[in-house]
Design an enzyme around this catalytic site. Structure first.
Site, PDB file in Angstrom:
ATOM      1  N   ASP A 195       0.723  -1.321   0.022  1.00 47.24           N
ATOM      2  CA  ASP A 195       0.111  -0.037  -0.047  1.00 47.24           C
ATOM      3  C   ASP A 195       0.886   1.156   0.140  1.00 47.24           C
ATOM      4  OD1 ASP A 195      -2.406   1.485   0.076  1.00 47.24           O
ATOM      5  OD2 ASP A 195      -3.044   0.618   1.732  1.00 47.24           O
TER       6      ASP A 195
ATOM      7  N   ASP B 207     -10.703   2.459  -3.302  1.00 51.30           N
ATOM      8  CA  ASP B 207     -11.101   2.001  -2.046  1.00 51.30           C
ATOM      9  C   ASP B 207     -12.855   2.168  -1.981  1.00 51.30           C
ATOM     10  OD1 ASP B 207      -9.116   1.470  -0.673  1.00 51.30           O
ATOM     11  OD2 ASP B 207      -8.718   3.720   0.193  1.00 51.30           O
TER      12      ASP B 207
END
Ligand code: GLA
Length: 690
Positions: free
Chosen positions: A447, A515
């Site tokens: 990430d 997301d």
């Protein structure tokens, strides 16, 4: 022959199309043609004469790689400063080499020790050519590069083109925008250190284009950092583009004997948007994805982040693992929160050791448990980051990008590590190395949750090199890890789709798309993604977000690499069953979805129905997904025309509740009539060739 070099004309032929350039009497490499094929001996290079005092001859010519200097004022591809202060570059044609399917045209500055090699690799079967530029310092003194695009392109004719890119945000990635370029420049870029959620590193330049026809010129940049695409239409009506590393705050010192290799650009021509997408989709599968998993389907994963957030421990994760197994997941991923003092997002980043309060028997207990259920285990890390509240920062406060005179801007309470420092690079590699050698990990979610700021890098002689070197450092860590742990899959995530680009497709096995997991929003995000990106690496999750039915959520997420992120311990038995059935179905169709051609049949805004079709490479199987959140104005009947089938062959079309047999010709030209009513309706049809 895919590459012809005769009488100073270079012709690159792919299966269906062509790209031509030539050296003129001025000794410059000129662009001549891009599109359908023509005999190469029809080409010659016309060198213009000065027209008037305001328009030198250069204004009328299309160069393959324009340097800054002389009377050339357009958006250049290259700019540098020589040691004596001269900022004017001349690039004359020197020579060429053909090596297998790669043509290298060598350009040289007549005075300074500067060589620019333009490489063109022809992927004939794929109808794609890959370009880059290698800048070499063959002199004794430093050369400071201020701009070095990967490629420059010129488009035929004087008519206006439509320019496509995305203009998104976090949670709103791949919002495709189309603008007609009538004059001036349309530029898309990132300045944040990653390719980002806003614009994407590609261009589509089209005329009369739609899903089924048109003239389309496209290029994608294989790079995950600051990029820029600038398309300009000049006063005479000619449209040109440059694409590459962004010159914004960029500079690169090239020492004597050194070279700078620009990222690859993969480009081509197509005669419909659908053809363009499928060209890139299959090219990526065959030539870009990391080899280890390129031919394997991606596993159905379960990720516990949206279910538990930071509130994780062995027992809770085990319970979720039980349920994940029940629904058919093949990979169980523990996301953020397993390490250091990571109780919330204020602390812990940088300390990649297991939190023994949450996992008293180490991660081993959970990993073994997950394995005993027959699932692989995966782990999340955000290796480029550090929290001020971490052991790492306390020990090495100088490991972040920073200026001693400026307060560091925190975002989500975190700072960016300076990965251009060899020690930091090694630290990051070693953290992974320890984890991967200790635990049976089969997947890493890498990430990256904030842009760069206060971009001081005191370790570099030329600090502006950090943007480029950081990206290379990330790729290097992943490549080294893949070399040492070839059985581990990597996923690139940057707060969702902030690194979902062709650079990631080269180094990672999959990307996190967004997301935003709301199924309705995902229809748009995934459609935008599909324009220029391959399907297989597109991770898509079913989560508790949004008010769509569970079946609808599943059928949207099944259009990519399926993941589940629901809190499986809280959802109803009925929803659990719905997921289970869909996972089972997905496993049957995923090869066609992940590896097949893909057609955007119907658009939710235009047609009130989303319909996406996948067709296996040999055309023997096809899968159609239809979805609507609810029809309006009593519009209940839809006519869906399929694509990509063999017209003379018969297909058995399984709607789930009934089957019909029709020819490909019928299904593509007469189509399928369907009635849909109610809220959140979605279907999957499977077609098999008889
Ligand atoms: C980012 C990612 C999410 C999740 C969180 C964890 O937002 O995009 O998927 O991993 O970080 O902090």
């Amino acid at each position: 022959m895919s590459i012809l070099a005769e009488k100073n004309i270079f012709t690159l032929n792919t299966q269906n199309y062509q790209y031509v350039m030539g050296v003129g009497a001025d000794n410059i490499l000129h662009h001549l043609h891009w599109g359908r094929q023509v005999p190469s001996d029809d080409f010659s290079v016309y060198v213009y004469k000065e027209q008037n005092s305001n328009h030198s001859a250069l204004d009328f010519m299309n160069f393959e790689y324009t340097p800054f200097g002389s009377t050339m004022y357009r958006e250049c591809a290259f700019k540098c400063v020589f040691a004596d202060g001269c900022r004017d570059t001349v690039l004359y044609y020197d020579s060429f080499v053909i090596n297998a399917n790669t043509l290298t045209v060598v350009l040289k500055d007549p005075h300074y020790g500067l060589t620019v090699e333009l490489n063109y690799t022809v992927y004939s079967e794929s109808d794609v050519i890959t370009r880059n530029a290698v800048i070499k310092n063959t002199g004794a003194d430093d050369i400071v590069i201020e701009k070095a695009c990967s490629a420059e392109f010129s488009f035929p004719g004087r008519r206006n083109y439509n320019i496509y890119n995305s203009n998104g945000t976090w949670s709103g990635e791949n919002n495709i925008r189309v603008q007609k370029l009538k004059c001036g420049t349309i530029a898309y870029e990132s300045r944040k250190g990653i390719s980002g959620h806003g614009n994407s590193p590609y261009f589509i330049v089209g005329q009369d284009e739609c899903e089924d026809s048109g003239k389309i010129f496209f290029a994608v940049l294989e790079y995950s950092g600051n990029f820029k695409v600038a398309v300009n239409k000049d006063g005479f009506g000619v449209t040109r583009a440059v694409i590459g590393v962004n010159e914004f705050d960029f500079s690169y010192t090239l020492k004597s004997g050194c070279e700078f290799v620009t990222p690859n650009v993969h480009f081509g021509y197509a005669e419909s948007l659908g053809e363009m997408s499928n060209t890139l989709n299959s090219f990526a599968r065959k030539n870009i994805f990391p080899k280890q998993f390129a031919d394997e389907v991606l596993p159905v994963l379960y990720n516990s982040w949206e279910a538990t957030g930071f509130d994780i421990d062995t027992q809770g994760q085990k319970k979720l693992a039980d349920k994940a197994k029940q629904i058919g997941a093949e990979l169980f991923v523990v996301d953020d929160g397993w390490f250091g003092e990571r109780k919330d997002d204020y602390a812990g980043l940088g300390d990649w050791y297991v939190d023994r309060e949450k996992f008293p028997n180490d991660l081993t207990e959970l990993v073994e448990y997950v394995n005993s259920l027959g699932m692989d285990f995966g782990l999340w890390l955000e290796p480029e980051m550090v929290n001020e509240n971490s052991d790492l920062f306390r020990k090495h406060p100088d490991w972040t990008y920073h200026y001693d005179t400026r307060k560091a801007s925190e975002l989500r309470h975190q700072l960016v590590l300076n990965l251009t420092k060899p020690k930091v690079h090694e630290y990051v590699f070693n953290c992974f190395d320890e984890l991967l050698s200790k635990y049976n990990i089969k997947y890493i979610k890498w990430d990256m949750n904030r842009p760069f700021s206060e971009v001081g890098a005191e370790n570099l002689e030329n600090e502006k090199m950090l943007w480029f070197l950081h990206v290379r450092s990330v790729y290097d860590v992943v490549d080294r890890l893949k070399g040492k742990y070839p059985h581990v899959q990597f996923e690139a995530c940057a707060s969702g789709g902030g690194r979902a680009d062709w650079g990631s497709f080269r180094h990672f096995d999959q990307v996190w798309t967004s997301d935003n997991t709301d199924a309705l929003d995902r229809i748009y995000i995934q459609k935008g993604f599909s324009l220029i990106n391959p399907t297989k690496p597109m991770r898509a999750w079913v989560t508790d977000t949004g008010n769509a039915s569970m079946d609808f959520k599943c059928k949207i997420a099944m259009q990519g690499a399926l993941g589940i992120g629901c809190n499986l311990t809280k959802i109803s038995q009925e929803d659990l069953q719905t997921i289970k059935e869909n996972v089972k179905l997905y496993k049957k169709i995923r090869k066609t979805v992940q590896f097949g051609d893909r057609f955007r049949l119907m658009d939710l805004d235009r047609d009130e129905l989303s319909a996406v079709q996948y067709v296996s490479e040999d055309k023997s199987e096809s899968v159609v997904f239809t979805a609507t959140p609810g029809t309006r104005f009593m519009h209940n009947y839809f006519n869906i025309f399929l694509k990509g089938l063999e017209k003379d062959k018969k297909y058995i079309l399984d709607f789930g509740d009934k089957k019909v047999i029709k020819t490909g010709a019928y299904l593509m030209n007469v189509g399928v009539e369907k009635k849909y009513s109610g809220k959140f309706v979605s279907e999957i049809w499977i077609l098999k060739r008889l």
